[in-house]
Motif scaffolding. Structure first.
Motif, PDB file in Angstrom:
ATOM      1  N   TYR A 145       0.863  -1.188   0.000  1.00  0.00           N
ATOM      2  CA  TYR A 145       0.000   0.000   0.000  1.00  0.00           C
ATOM      3  C   TYR A 145       0.893   1.230   0.000  1.00  0.00           C
ATOM      4  CZ  TYR A 145      -3.407   3.486   1.583  1.00  0.00           C
ATOM      5  OH  TYR A 145      -4.192   4.604   1.689  1.00  0.00           O
ATOM      6  N   LEU A 146       0.690   2.085  -1.017  1.00  0.00           N
ATOM      7  CA  LEU A 146       1.500   3.286  -1.155  1.00  0.00           C
ATOM      8  C   LEU A 146       0.927   4.381  -0.275  1.00  0.00           C
ATOM      9  CD1 LEU A 146       3.610   2.483  -3.156  1.00  0.00           C
ATOM     10  CD2 LEU A 146       1.437   1.712  -4.070  1.00  0.00           C
ATOM     11  N   THR A 147       1.717   4.844   0.671  1.00  0.00           N
ATOM     12  CA  THR A 147       1.244   5.846   1.613  1.00  0.00           C
ATOM     13  C   THR A 147       2.420   6.606   2.208  1.00  0.00           C
ATOM     14  OG1 THR A 147       0.257   6.135   3.824  1.00  0.00           O
ATOM     15  CG2 THR A 147       1.125   3.959   3.342  1.00  0.00           C
ATOM     16  N   ILE A 207       7.332   6.812  -0.906  1.00  0.00           N
ATOM     17  CA  ILE A 207       8.506   7.096  -1.748  1.00  0.00           C
ATOM     18  C   ILE A 207       9.217   8.360  -1.291  1.00  0.00           C
ATOM     19  CG2 ILE A 207       7.696   5.804  -3.759  1.00  0.00           C
ATOM     20  CD1 ILE A 207       7.230   8.679  -5.041  1.00  0.00           C
ATOM     21  N   GLY A 208       8.801   8.949  -0.193  1.00  0.00           N
ATOM     22  CA  GLY A 208       9.506  10.130   0.308  1.00  0.00           C
ATOM     23  C   GLY A 208       8.596  10.954   1.192  1.00  0.00           C
ATOM     24  N   ASP A 209       9.190  11.870   1.923  1.00  0.00           N
ATOM     25  CA  ASP A 209       8.423  12.644   2.895  1.00  0.00           C
ATOM     26  C   ASP A 209       7.748  13.857   2.260  1.00  0.00           C
ATOM     27  OD1 ASP A 209       8.951  10.835   4.860  1.00  0.00           O
ATOM     28  OD2 ASP A 209      10.730  11.870   5.585  1.00  0.00           O
ATOM     29  N   TYR A 210       6.786  13.588   1.419  1.00  0.00           N
ATOM     30  CA  TYR A 210       5.937  14.605   0.809  1.00  0.00           C
ATOM     31  C   TYR A 210       4.634  13.910   0.462  1.00  0.00           C
ATOM     32  CZ  TYR A 210       8.494  12.208  -2.841  1.00  0.00           C
ATOM     33  OH  TYR A 210       9.096  11.232  -3.587  1.00  0.00           O
ATOM     34  N   VAL A 211       3.593  14.707   0.226  1.00  0.00           N
ATOM     35  CA  VAL A 211       2.285  14.084   0.004  1.00  0.00           C
ATOM     36  C   VAL A 211       1.846  14.277  -1.442  1.00  0.00           C
ATOM     37  CG1 VAL A 211      -0.120  13.986   0.755  1.00  0.00           C
ATOM     38  CG2 VAL A 211       1.681  14.505   2.411  1.00  0.00           C
ATOM     39  N   LEU A 212       1.532  13.174  -2.107  1.00  0.00           N
ATOM     40  CA  LEU A 212       1.049  13.206  -3.491  1.00  0.00           C
ATOM     41  C   LEU A 212      -0.469  13.029  -3.502  1.00  0.00           C
ATOM     42  CD1 LEU A 212       3.852  10.875  -4.853  1.00  0.00           C
ATOM     43  CD2 LEU A 212       3.677  13.333  -5.221  1.00  0.00           C
ATOM     44  N   THR A 213      -1.071  13.189  -4.685  1.00  0.00           N
ATOM     45  CA  THR A 213      -2.536  13.101  -4.752  1.00  0.00           C
ATOM     46  C   THR A 213      -3.030  11.658  -4.794  1.00  0.00           C
ATOM     47  OG1 THR A 213      -2.376  13.324  -7.139  1.00  0.00           O
ATOM     48  CG2 THR A 213      -2.843  15.336  -5.892  1.00  0.00           C
ATOM     49  N   GLY A 214      -2.125  10.723  -5.065  1.00  0.00           N
ATOM     50  CA  GLY A 214      -2.548   9.320  -5.115  1.00  0.00           C
ATOM     51  C   GLY A 214      -1.344   8.401  -5.122  1.00  0.00           C
ATOM     52  N   GLY A 215      -1.617   7.112  -5.083  1.00  0.00           N
ATOM     53  CA  GLY A 215      -0.524   6.141  -5.012  1.00  0.00           C
ATOM     54  C   GLY A 215       0.017   5.692  -6.367  1.00  0.00           C
ATOM     55  N   GLU A 216      -0.567   6.197  -7.470  1.00  0.00           N
ATOM     56  CA  GLU A 216      -0.153   5.696  -8.786  1.00  0.00           C
ATOM     57  C   GLU A 216       1.309   6.035  -9.103  1.00  0.00           C
ATOM     58  OE1 GLU A 216      -3.122   6.986  -8.194  1.00  0.00           O
ATOM     59  OE2 GLU A 216      -4.420   5.290  -8.713  1.00  0.00           O
ATOM     60  N   LEU A 217       1.687   7.301  -8.920  1.00  0.00           N
ATOM     61  CA  LEU A 217       3.083   7.663  -9.229  1.00  0.00           C
ATOM     62  C   LEU A 217       4.062   6.890  -8.341  1.00  0.00           C
ATOM     63  CD1 LEU A 217       2.766  11.484 -10.000  1.00  0.00           C
ATOM     64  CD2 LEU A 217       3.361   9.670 -11.615  1.00  0.00           C
ATOM     65  N   PRO A 218       3.814   6.803  -7.027  1.00  0.00           N
ATOM     66  CA  PRO A 218       4.701   5.970  -6.206  1.00  0.00           C
ATOM     67  C   PRO A 218       4.771   4.513  -6.681  1.00  0.00           C
ATOM     68  CG  PRO A 218       3.381   7.367  -4.795  1.00  0.00           C
ATOM     69  CD  PRO A 218       2.879   7.576  -6.181  1.00  0.00           C
ATOM     70  N   ALA A 219       3.637   3.935  -7.068  1.00  0.00           N
ATOM     71  CA  ALA A 219       3.658   2.543  -7.555  1.00  0.00           C
ATOM     72  C   ALA A 219       4.516   2.455  -8.814  1.00  0.00           C
ATOM     73  CB  ALA A 219       2.243   2.055  -7.846  1.00  0.00           C
TER      74      ALA A 219
HETATM   75  N1  ADE Z   1       0.623   8.654  -1.532  1.00  0.00           N
HETATM   76  C1  ADE Z   1       0.635   9.974  -1.361  1.00  0.00           C
HETATM   77  N2  ADE Z   1       1.861  10.429  -1.104  1.00  0.00           N
HETATM   78  C2  ADE Z   1       2.684   9.351  -1.122  1.00  0.00           C
HETATM   79  C3  ADE Z   1       4.072   9.139  -0.917  1.00  0.00           C
HETATM   80  N3  ADE Z   1       4.899  10.142  -0.634  1.00  0.00           N
HETATM   81  N4  ADE Z   1       4.553   7.887  -1.020  1.00  0.00           N
HETATM   82  C4  ADE Z   1       3.725   6.865  -1.274  1.00  0.00           C
HETATM   83  N5  ADE Z   1       2.419   6.991  -1.463  1.00  0.00           N
HETATM   84  C5  ADE Z   1       1.884   8.215  -1.392  1.00  0.00           C
END
Ligand code: ADE
Length: 253
Positions: A107-109, A154-166
């Motif tokens: 789970y990408l988070t 994938i790093g200490d920042y928040v993205l809009t979804g898990g697709e890019l991290p996956a």
């Molecule tokens: N979803 C939102 N931000 C993320 C992050 N930095 N890494 C993995 N999943 C995320």
């Protein structure tokens, strides 16, 4: 190696990963990437997959049922009768295979362990990996408890979804699968080999805008070239990634 991505945006994942080196690896059958649309599994007649969080708060949550059913469909397919690995069951010798014989579900988070090259190496030993991509404000905790084996950021920042991290993870893992890169040496010796960054590289011409290629690289003297590259790796790591340098120094003293 097979990647299964549970997502609300399957086109994003497939378009991003079916190009360049990974696209070729898919064509050659070295890796397989499938994107499973979670929305296809909702039992809601309006195809809704999200709802308000109990207790109030901002945004919407992805509901447990469609996520669980999408996961189950993939899990059953992986464990299907044609799958040799499943038939081997508990005898499976794969170093990191899940003890239950079930595939790992990532789970990408931003709340997960931060992804790195060692994790990529470990995950590259798996036959199947399932990636669960959240959207909105997250996913109902109950389904996460039920299916997730690894929480990864994938790093200490928040993205809009898990697709890019996956996609980032699939790229990093795929290039470690044998034959995906044209030469296996480059997968091993690039940045992060032995905790050192890669040395600088040069191609033709020998002089560009008054800058010359370091003489040693033109000398044909392999031992000197190796020494120079190692020195450069150490120097570069010390300058750009003092954290990695300290780690390397501690191991090499
Ligand atoms: N979803 C939102 N931000 C993320 C992050 N930095 N890494 C993995 N999943 C995320």
């Amino acid at each position: 190696m097979r990647f299964h991505v549970l997502t609300l945006f399957p086109e994003m994942v497939l378009q991003g990963l079916h190009t360049s080196i990974l696209g070729r690896a898919c064509e050659q059958g070295l890796i397989e990437i499938e994107a499973v649309n979670i929305r296809d599994y909702t039992k809601n007649k309006h195809k809704k997959v999200d709802d308000y969080p109990y207790g109030g708060g901002a945004g919407m949550l992805m509901q447990a049922q469609p996520v669980y059913d999408a996961y189950k469909a993939v899990e059953e397919r992986i464990a299907g009768p044609d799958n040799e690995k499943a038939q081997e069951g508990q005898e499976d010798e794969l170093a990191n295979a899940n003890k239950s014989g079930k595939p790992r579900v990532i789970y990408l988070t931003p709340q997960g362990a931060v992804f790195n090259q060692n994790m990529a190496k470990e995950l590259a030993k798996e036959e199947d990996l399932i990636f669960l991509c959240g959207h909105y404000e997250g996913i109902d905790e109950r389904v996460l408890e039920e299916i997730v084996t690894d929480y990864v950021s994938i790093g200490d920042y928040v993205l809009t979804g898990g697709e890019l991290p996956a996609m980032v993870m699939i790229d990093a893992i795929s290039r470690l699968v044998p034959e995906v890169l044209n030469n296996d040496v480059s997968a091993e010796f690039e940045s992060f080999h032995e905790d050192l960054l890669e040395y600088p590289q040069y191609s033709r011409p020998e002089e560009w805008q008054g800058k010359k290629v370091p003489q040693v690289l033109l000398s044909g003297h392999h031992a000197n070239i190796e020494n120079w590259r190692r020195e450069q790796s150490i120097k570069r790591t010390k300058e750009r990634r003092p954290d990695l340098y300290e780690k390397w120094k501690a191991k090499n003293e």
